[in-house]
Design an enzyme around this catalytic site. Structure first.
Site, PDB file in Angstrom:
ATOM      1  N   PRO B 207     100.550  20.158  -4.433  1.00  0.00           N
ATOM      2  CA  PRO B 207     101.968  19.461  -5.032  1.00  0.00           C
ATOM      3  C   PRO B 207     101.628  17.929  -4.346  1.00  0.00           C
ATOM      4  CG  PRO B 207     102.116  21.476  -3.600  1.00  0.00           C
ATOM      5  CD  PRO B 207     100.678  21.300  -3.594  1.00  0.00           C
ATOM      6  N   TYR B 208     102.292  17.125  -5.040  1.00  0.00           N
ATOM      7  CA  TYR B 208     101.920  15.623  -4.601  1.00  0.00           C
ATOM      8  C   TYR B 208     103.302  14.966  -4.908  1.00  0.00           C
ATOM      9  CZ  TYR B 208     100.351  10.709  -4.841  1.00  0.00           C
ATOM     10  OH  TYR B 208      99.976   9.480  -4.349  1.00  0.00           O
ATOM     11  N   GLY B 209     104.009  14.601  -3.725  1.00  0.00           N
ATOM     12  CA  GLY B 209     105.282  14.117  -3.941  1.00  0.00           C
ATOM     13  C   GLY B 209     105.185  12.355  -3.739  1.00  0.00           C
ATOM     14  N   GLY B 211     102.931  10.760  -1.696  1.00  0.00           N
ATOM     15  CA  GLY B 211     101.579  10.320  -1.470  1.00  0.00           C
ATOM     16  C   GLY B 211     101.566   9.675  -0.268  1.00  0.00           C
ATOM     17  N   ALA B 291     110.165  16.179   7.994  1.00  0.00           N
ATOM     18  CA  ALA B 291     110.124  14.683   8.088  1.00  0.00           C
ATOM     19  C   ALA B 291     111.364  14.418   9.517  1.00  0.00           C
ATOM     20  CB  ALA B 291     110.535  14.005   6.955  1.00  0.00           C
ATOM     21  N   TYR B 551     105.885   6.577  19.424  1.00  0.00           N
ATOM     22  CA  TYR B 551     105.013   6.429  18.196  1.00  0.00           C
ATOM     23  C   TYR B 551     104.137   5.272  18.737  1.00  0.00           C
ATOM     24  CZ  TYR B 551     104.602   5.684  13.267  1.00  0.00           C
ATOM     25  OH  TYR B 551     104.080   5.903  11.876  1.00  0.00           O
TER      26      TYR B 551
END
Lengths: 626, 631
Positions: B207-209, B211, B291, B551
């Protein structure tokens, strides 16, 4: 043993030897007294002193430090815990903690340091010919102090050690350490406070179950370490070694200074092994008497003043070698999984995990071995080793000849020998005898130990005592070289006692000795095989031993070496042998007295203590409450 | 009528909202040319309508094939030696950034003279020929679902945005394995058909959303011998219905963040989910990687936002039977899908919470004398549970980085004011410019509440020595996060490689972790022969009750290194080990992919791995979803 590939091990041993013992790469020394003899001590004591600190932190006032400690989560947690257990109000416990801290904390003051700088300059110049320091080591240390929290770990042979350390660091404009000192010093009026103001902090000798004390103490040390306010200095051996043999390390403080690394509070901790070698130890004869049971004089100011008479004697030189800083991070790589600390709040005290404990233990032994490696040995050390194997005395010429031979052997085993350049051997021997005239003398071409002659009639017991004092004093010099010869010597004894020359059998004997002596000597836990291989490697290298197939046999020229080694360990073997039967009788002295035993060293409380610990450990005896 | 008033109010708010989003994403534009407003069609049947998403099937038509983002937007140093940002899409677009070059050269020891340009076009010879499964292709043709096996399409879906992936594209390296074909399903039913066919013909689906993966999750396993089909969800991008009573929307999972937000805004709502990649990342991707959005303090992370997930697996479709806000029906099956990283199936439709667009939004910033004070303040804010929609603490390096992106000052007056501010902070307040850090804030809500909230936060900040430093500084912080990936491309034009990575960690370990990880990076770089001081920078980017998300940015000048990517990977590996040793998690929101698989066992225990394996075993025994992420 047989499962391990021998040739691989040989390579391994060779490599580790090279790592541990880069003989060729040892630094040279500079005499710091030289400048003191040529310029003003007062100016020196008052000069500008501005050391660089860890990551440029600003120095922390003693009071601020105390506040940080008292307000830390760690201490607050323990205070609450103790308060709940004892039913006392937290305020009261907090007050107790504050009192403990007050008793413990250093109060480093530059004026006191300057006073010491002045006074010690005067004293050192009278007592010692040279105080030699490896300046490269100082440079490495200076670098290390800026990058990581540093822990200074000097060997401990004399009260002089920590004054000397601070003196040297002051001389080189390095950050002055805070030093863990035994509470006994604090009993010395005035002097105790002076030491405190030169950076000593005082800990009780024993505080086993006292949670609060432990918490205050460990938090105090950790706070200084974490913030990098000053290098921490303590003695891994825990106390002065009365025998000049390194003592098996104590782990309490090492645990404390390593923990902040495991908890991720600091990136790394650098441990700096420091070897302080005295040509003559100030406490020389005191130690021998202490070992024979004369109580240690209590530290007191008046005692110190009385000790002034030592100022009139020549104590030769001191060598201080600052070893390569050891990174705890590198050591722990692959040995301790730091993430096991993730699941427990960091401020709650917890017993170290097994993995950590064995790492700390291992580290402690490695550091002590590094200290040993860089101990500077004087010719007299070799002579003392020979004299002790010939208690009835030796021809001076024979002694000289054998000293030369032993020097060669020691050098090929990477001993850090300070042998005067270009001087004829006879001169070296005679000047050594001159410096140690209190221990040995030459009469009619024979060298023998000096036995103190008290005035008036001497009872046989007194005579024995005096004899023992001189033997034990002499032994404290021989002991300095033991770490160089220990492994090959144990192999020599093992070869001597093993039923056959089969490698396996010799190894079994070696392993037994290794185990038995591990309280007396610094033998890193788990290193039996490696030590055995190292011993084989060294003896083969010097041609004393051959290893055809699965055998270990002496060569034609091996006799002198092996018999010297057997003789070297004999006092220890006899001592341990003696102790077993005498445990039942209370007359160990009698045995020596009646001539059953020629070995005076069994009278040393140190040997008795170690032997007993070994026997307990090996389940040969057990403790029974009577 | 009240309802009319309501809807016109909503229209107005929607307009405001749009311009605000555009403000931190895009350039101000009154004409609103790039964004086409569209009424939301509530369509319970989910029947396909014409596609109005931003992403075309041929992504390369608007996006770079070997870098980040839109083809028309990039940083470059112009002939005058000044940096500028091309295009018209962003606030920085068309501006010159006079400070950037100095910052760049000083920070990295780099020089604009030392260029390392990328291969301009894809060389078809470096792409292996497709291994097609003829039977599958035949069957697929019959369904009418569009597909392609052109090299450009396949290469575009062979990578995410890890440094090594982009570096290889720029160098024009030969690909070991890329997808053999790309399919574009238009709706859930299409996906069901594709998965059925894949099972039937033993074809591997990836699956590719959007990228935007940074975990090597999109890399094709080189050992995969079956035909690999990239399932691009970008055309499944509709809001199928919107339920104002329950404040939820049912959305196709291929929709990308900016489209979702735009469409919801048109109805007066928002999802509030704004990950830094929201311009390109997709709803399905968010679900599959767990996410996190910048404003999670108000809206929650993706797992808090989803109410219902529909996913197609080789075993069939998985979904719940109701939309109850919480259930006690055994382990939550959503959590098998959240974070499954494409190993179990394709997320096709999601019902998620929506919120009315907030009336008022305000940026802010606080300067602290040092990082320690800043962290202490954020901890206190978290303790009092009064965190604004977003609160981030940038370290000193990032603060300076942000300043390097200041556009040319247009008037002498602004220049003067700037100087005055600096004087006030560094001279009068005695902040060391090499120590001070800045917290950036974003408040949302009704005006009064925002102002009240703002005061509360600034009061807390003041107790930690923080000084309010204006809206502009705050906003600039957020701009940095949106253009950082474009800046990486600029760095790579001049021999600088860069990457970011993240973790989450308990509060008491935040400072130590930041310091130790930075030190580890510096040390590792030195040991591996990096000739120039690396840039290591971090920010506390999310706060939670018990900890924070950190981060990191990490970059270095690779001149003189034989294999910069390998060196980079070794350093990043060491940095991750350091994170784990310091009590940090394996990932807060990037996911595991293939990049961090090796640490999964230590992270979730053997039993944990076994549980996940057995789920995979049941759901996908033939390993149709064969991207080999996670386990």
């Amino acid at each position: 043993m047989s499962t391990v590939c021998a040739s691989c091990l040989n390579i391994l041993v060779f490599v580790t030897l090279q790592q541990r013992d880069p003989m060729l790469k040892r630094d040279g020394f500079e005499d710091i007294l030289e400048e003191r003899r040529n310029s003003s001590d007062l100016k020196y004591a008052l000069r500008c002193y501005a050391p660089v600190l860890y990551k440029g932190v600003t120095p922390c006032k003693a009071n601020m430090l105390k506040n940080i400690v008292l307000q830390s989560d760690q201490l607050r947690y323990v205070i609450n815990q103790v308060s709940q257990e004892s039913g006392e109000a937290p305020d009261i416990i907090q007050e107790e903690a504050s009192v403990i801290l007050e008793e413990m904390a250093h109060r480093l003051q530059i004026s006191t340091v300057r006073f010491f700088a002045f006074a010690l300059s005067k004293a050192f110049k009278t007592l010692f010919q040279h105080v030699c320091v490896n300046e490269e080591g100082i440079q490495r240390l200076q670098q290390a102090i800026q990058e990581h929290p540093v822990v200074l770990l000097p060997s401990h042979r004399s009260y002089m050690d920590f004054l000397l350390m601070s003196y040297i660091l002051y001389t080189y404009d390095l950050a002055l350490p805070v030093i863990a000192a035994g509470m006994d010093f604090m009993g010395m009026k005035f002097v105790g406070e002076m030491l405190r103001m030169s950076g000593a902090f005082f800990i009780r000798r024993s505080f086993g179950g006292d949670k609060l004390y432990w918490a205050v103490f460990s938090e105090y040390v950790k706070t200084m370490l974490r913030n990098g306010f000053a290098p921490i200095e303590f003695f891994l051996e825990g106390t002065r070694s009365r025998t000049c043999k390194s003592l098996t390390p104590k782990l309490g403080l090492l645990n404390i200074v390593i923990e902040p690394f495991f908890k991720g509070e600091v990136f790394d901790v650098n441990l700096v092994p420091i070897s302080i070698s005295y040509e003559r130890i100030l406490e020389e004869s005191l130690y021998a008497r202490e070992l024979l049971g004369v109580p240690k004089p209590k530290e007191s100011t008046s005692g110190l003043l009385k000790a002034r008479r030592i100022l009139s004697e020549d104590y030769g030189s001191i060598h201080v070698y600052f070893g390569q800083p050891v990174s705890v991070r590198s050591l722990a790589q692959g040995k301790v999984n730091r993430s096991t600390y993730n699941l427990f709040p960091r401020h709650i005290p917890r017993k170290p995990m097994e993995e950590t404990q064995s790492f700390v233990n291992d580290t402690a032994y490695r550091i002590v071995r590094l200290q040993e490696d860089n101990m500077v040995l004087k010719p007299w050390v070799l002579m003392a080793s020979l004299l002790l194997q010939n208690l009835e005395g030796m021809e001076l010429s024979v002694l000289t000849e054998q000293t030369v031979w032993l020097r060669g052997l020691a050098l090929s085993y990477a001993a850090f020998l300070d042998w005067p350049d270009h001087a004829p051997t006879a001169k070296v021997v005679s000047s050594s005898l001159a410096l140690h005239r209190g221990l040995a003398c030459v009469s009619g071409g024979r060298v023998s130990l000096v036995v103190g002659e008290p005035l008036g009639p001497v009872t046989p017991e007194e005579a024995l005592f005096n004899r023992a004092v001189s033997v034990l004093s002499c032994a404290s010099y021989r002991n300095q070289v033991l770490h160089v010869f220990l492994r090959p010597a144990m192999l020599a004894v093992a070869m001597h006692t093993a039923a056959s020359s089969k490698k396996n059998e010799v190894y079994n004997c070696f392993s037994f000795l290794w185990d038995m002596f591990s309280n007396d000597f610094i033998l890193c836990p788990g290193d039996t095989v490696q030590d055995f291989e190292e011993a084989c490697y060294l003896l083969v290298k010097t041609g004393a031993v051959q290893m055809p197939q699965q055998d270990i046999v002496m060569t034609d020229i091996g006799q002198p070496t092996l018999s010297f080694f057997n003789g070297l360990l004999e006092p220890f073997l006899q001592g341990y042998q003696m102790l077993l039967p005498t445990l039942r009788s209370e007359h160990s002295v009698l045995c020596v007295f009646t001539g059953n035993l020629r070995c005076y060293e069994v009278l040393s409380s140190d040997m008795q203590k170690n032997a007993l610990a070994a026997l307990l450990r090996m389940d040969a005896v057990r403790k029974v409450k009577v | 009528m009240a309802s009319n008033n309501n809807s016109s109010d909503r229209q107005r708010i929607a307009q405001q909202r749009l311009s605000r989003i555009a403000a931190h994403l895009h350039k101000h534009e009154d004409g609103n040319s790039g964004i086409i407003a569209k009424e939301c069609k509530i369509d319970a049947t989910g029947s396909p309508e014409e596609n109005k998403g931003t992403v075309p099937r041929k992504r390369q038509e608007i996006m770079k094939w070997n870098g980040w983002g839109y083809s028309d937007s990039k940083f470059l140093f112009n002939k005058k030696g000044q940096a500028e940002f091309t295009g018209k899409r962003y606030r920085l677009s068309g501006m010159t950034l006079p400070r950037l070059q100095d910052w760049f050269e000083n920070t990295f020891g780099a020089s604009v003279k030392h260029k390392s340009p990328a291969t301009p076009v894809l060389n078809a010879s470096v792409v292996p020929p497709p291994r097609l499964n003829e039977a599958f292709v035949e069957n697929l043709k019959a369904t009418g679902i569009p597909f392609s096996n052109e090299a450009e399409d396949r290469v575009f879906r062979a990578h995410g945005h890890c440094l090594h992936e982009i570096f290889a594209l720029r160098e024009g390296k030969k690909f070991e394995r890329v997808p053999d074909m790309v399919v574009w399903p238009n709706c859930h039913k299409d996906v069901v058909k594709i998965v059925e066919l894949a099972c039937k013909h033993n074809v591997c689906l990836i699956p590719y959303g959007g990228g935007t993966s940074v975990t090597s999750a999109l890399e094709c396993p080189p050992e995969e011998t079956r035909c690999i089909v990239s399932l691009d969800t970008s055309q499944m991008n509709r809001i199928l219905w919107l339920d104002e009573n329950n404040l939820v929307a049912h959305v196709e999972a291929g929709i990308i963040g900016q489209d979702l937000e735009r469409l919801l805004n048109e109805s007066g709502y928002c999802s509030g989910h704004e990950p830094d990649s929201m311009e390109f990342s997709s709803l399905g991707g968010w679900v599959a990687t767990r996410a996190s959005g910048m404003k999670k303090n108000v809206y929650g992370n993706i797992e808090d936002l989803v109410i219902h997930i529909k996913a197609v697996t080789p075993r069939g479709v998985i979904e719940k039977s109701c939309q109850g806000p919480r259930t006690s029906t055994g382990p939550d099956i959503h959590h098998f899908i959240l974070g499954s990283e494409g190993t179990l199936g394709v997320v096709t439709e999601v019902t998620m919470k929506i919120r009315p667009i907030p009336e008022y939004q305000k940026y802010g910033s606080v300067v602290f004398p040092n990082f320690e004070a800043g962290v202490a303040c954020l901890r206190e804010v978290a303790k009092q549970r009064c965190a604004p929609a977003s609160i981030r603490l940038m370290d000193n390096k990032q603060f300076h980085f942000g300043h390097a992106l200041k556009p040319q000052v247009s008037s002498i007056f602004t220049h003067f004011v700037e100087g005055l501010k600096k004087f006030y902070i560094t001279k009068l307040k005695g902040f060391d410019p090499h120590q001070l850090v800045v917290a950036t804030l974003l408040f949302e809500g009704d005006r009064e509440r925002v102002l009240q909230h703002e005061k509360q936060v600034y009061d807390i900040a003041a107790t930690f020595g923080g000084l309010a430093a204006g809206e502009d500084n705050g906003q600039r912080g957020y701009i940095l996060t949106f253009v950082i990936a474009y800046l990486r491309d600029l760095g790579m034009d001049y021999c600088v490689v860069a990457e970011s990575f993240e973790t989450s960690v308990p509060w008491d370990r935040v400072l130590d972790l930041c310091q130790n990880v930075k030190e580890r990076i510096i040390r590792e770089c030195k040991e591996r022969g990096v000739q120039f001081q690396p840039l290591t920078s971090c920010r506390v980017t999310q706060t939670y009750d018990s900890g924070a998300c950190i981060y990191f940015y990490f970059a270095f000048n690779y001149r003189g290194l034989a294999d910069p990517v390998h060196t980079y990977e070794q350093v990043e590996h060491a940095a991750r080990e350091e994170i784990l040793a310091n009590g940090g998690s394996l990932s807060h929101h990037h996911g595991v992919g293939k990049l961090r698989k090796e640490w999964m066992k230590d992270s979730i225990s053997n039993v944990g791995v076994g549980m996940l394996k057995s789920v995979k075993e049941y759901v996908d025994p033939e390993n149709i979803f064969g991207n080999r992420n996670l386990l």
